[in-house]
Design a protein around this motif. Structure first.
Motif, short mmCIF file in Angstrom:
data_model
loop_
_atom_site.label_atom_id
_atom_site.label_comp_id
_atom_site.label_asym_id
_atom_site.label_seq_id
_atom_site.Cartn_x
_atom_site.Cartn_y
_atom_site.Cartn_z
N TRP A 108 -10.47 8.12 9.49
CA TRP A 108 -9.24 8.81 9.08
C TRP A 108 -8.00 8.16 9.65
N PHE A 109 -8.13 7.39 10.72
CA PHE A 109 -6.96 6.73 11.29
C PHE A 109 -6.47 5.59 10.40
N THR A 110 -7.27 5.19 9.41
CA THR A 110 -6.77 4.21 8.45
C THR A 110 -5.64 4.80 7.62
N VAL A 111 -5.59 6.13 7.52
CA VAL A 111 -4.46 6.79 6.85
C VAL A 111 -3.16 6.44 7.58
N ASN A 112 -3.19 6.51 8.91
CA ASN A 112 -2.01 6.18 9.70
C ASN A 112 -1.67 4.69 9.61
N MET A 113 -2.70 3.86 9.58
CA MET A 113 -2.46 2.42 9.45
C MET A 113 -1.72 2.11 8.15
N GLY A 114 -2.25 2.65 7.03
CA GLY A 114 -1.64 2.38 5.75
C GLY A 114 -0.26 2.98 5.60
N THR A 115 -0.10 4.22 6.08
CA THR A 115 1.20 4.88 6.00
C THR A 115 2.21 4.19 6.91
N GLY A 116 1.73 3.76 8.08
CA GLY A 116 2.62 3.11 9.04
C GLY A 116 3.20 1.80 8.52
N ILE A 117 2.34 0.94 7.99
CA ILE A 117 2.85 -0.34 7.50
C ILE A 117 3.73 -0.13 6.28
N THR A 118 3.48 0.94 5.52
CA THR A 118 4.30 1.23 4.34
C THR A 118 5.71 1.62 4.74
N PHE A 119 5.87 2.52 5.71
CA PHE A 119 7.24 2.92 6.08
C PHE A 119 7.98 1.78 6.78
N LEU A 120 7.26 0.94 7.52
CA LEU A 120 7.92 -0.20 8.17
C LEU A 120 8.49 -1.18 7.15
N LEU A 121 7.71 -1.45 6.10
CA LEU A 121 8.17 -2.39 5.09
C LEU A 121 9.23 -1.77 4.18
N LEU A 122 9.11 -0.48 3.88
CA LEU A 122 10.14 0.18 3.08
C LEU A 122 11.50 0.13 3.79
N ALA A 123 11.48 0.31 5.11
CA ALA A 123 12.72 0.29 5.88
C ALA A 123 13.35 -1.10 5.92
#
Length: 387
Positions: A32-47
């Motif tokens: 389930w921590f892959t959810v955080n991995m995917g969401t984390g890299i997404t918000f970093l790149l969106l910013a």
């Protein structure tokens, strides 16, 4: 007369696919921590999207806050499993697939660490908190990087035919921490930055060479035994993770080193870190491009065979994301518009993949049908009652 109790299959009732809500704790896995991995890299790149789009930064910050809350929830659930269901949690360490996902925990923390300084620039409190969290993450990365392979070598049952890209998960966290070290060092005083940079290069050395060795074995496995089972079809994308992160780490560490080691005996060496980092990142970027095209082609075959949804689909996000981060940074360091345009295209694709996987994962968590711990020897049975 014997009747069997069944949960009410209401779409509004949470965990209705589980015999009991407590199973959410007993069967909570590090996948389930892959959810955080995917969401984390997404918000970093969106910013950091190359084009300015109204509201994009606010959206990225909202995802950052949501990701932090989800990470805290998952940490609580995982800790509760070990505290209240210790005997059911111990088999996780011996499971040849589930144990690998322990590496997802430190990798899930790093985007939050980077997000603290990205969204709160110039704030000493944010930088200090990020630094403390980074050292915790580095310790967790080393723990998984040694503990999981130790069980892999001594207690788990493996074969070349069953080998997949999942083997990369316990060793990659160290280089993820290394990339963050270079990023954080650019926001810290020289003394603190020096410690992070030196540690970052050491972590890179403890991860990237091992990961490249695993990729060599993975190439052999694919040649000899063809594609993995469809349930692990997305695992081919994991090969992009160590390549992209390894390149990104060389770029961030190389950018931070000259300023951190100015006026020290290490200054001549640090001056070389930047250009050598660009060269090394370009080489790894080329290797990553080969794996990217290969992963797309192999996934197309798996889709035709029927690719079932599971948490492994998060492999479409973080590995692509870190490769995108390396591409974006190469565009900044080389001044070549191609890398920036390529990164922007990948960010769009990443956001689309994240949206699909996030919605389906939320649905699976709400109803409970994605809450499964394969490491448990037997599945819980529905309670029966006599009428």
């Amino acid at each position: 007369m014997i009747t069997v109790w069944l949960p009410i299959m209401s779409p509004w009732k949470p965990l209705n696919r589980l015999p009991s809500p407590i199973e959410l704790v007993r069967q909570f896995t590090p996948n389930w921590f892959t959810v955080n991995m995917g969401t984390g890299i997404t918000f970093l790149l969106l910013a950091q999207f190359p084009a300015r789009i109204a509201g994009l930064h606010a959206l990225a910050y909202g995802l950052f806050i949501a990701d932090a809350a989800i990470f805290a929830l998952f940490i609580g659930l995982f800790a509760a499993r070990w505290l209240f269901f210790t005997q059911d949690a111990m088999p996780l360490l011996r499971h040849p697939v589930q144990s690998m996902f322990l590496g997802a925990i430190p990798m899930a923390l790093i985007p939050l660490v980077n997000g603290l300084v990205l969204f709160h620039p110039g704030q000493p409190a944010a930088a200090e908190l990020a630094t403390h969290l980074w050292w915790i993450d580095a310790a967790l990365s080393l723990l998984t990087g040694w503990l999981v392979p130790w069980y892999q070598f001594t207690a788990q049952d493996h074969s070349l035919e069953r080998m997949t890209g999942v083997w990369l998960l316990p060793v990659v966290p160290a280089e993820v921490a290394a990339s963050s070290a270079g990023y954080l060092a650019q926001h810290l005083p020289a003394a603190q930055a020096q410690a992070l940079i030196v540690s970052g290069y050491a972590l890179w050395g403890m991860s990237v060479p091992i990961a490249l060795g695993i990729l060599t074995v993975l190439y052999l496995r694919l040649a000899l035994h063809k594609l993995p089972p469809k349930e692990l079809g997305v695992s081919t994308w994991l090969s992009l993770g160590p390549i992209g992160t390894g390149a990104f780490a060389l770029l961030t560490l190389g950018a931070a080193a000259p300023q951190a080691f100015a006026d020290t005996v290490m200054a001549p060496v640090a001056a070389l870190a930047g250009p050598l980092g660009v060269i090394g990142a370009l080489i790894l970027w080329g290797l990553g491009l080969w794996w990217l095209v290969t992963a797309i082609a192999l996934t197309a075959i798996q889709v035709r065979r029927g690719l079932p949804f599971n948490l492994g689909w998060w492999g479409f996000t973080f590995p692509v994301g870190v490769y995108t981060a390396a591409s974006l940074t190469l565009g900044l360091r080389t001044g070549m518009a191609f890398f920036t345009a390529f990164a922007a295209t990948l960010i769009v694709a990443l956001v689309a993949a994240w949206a699909v996987v996030a919605v389906r994962s939320a649905h699976g968590l709400w109803h409970g049908h994605l809450v499964q711990a394969p490491c448990l020897s037997c599945k819980p049975e529905l309670p029966a009652k006599t009428a």
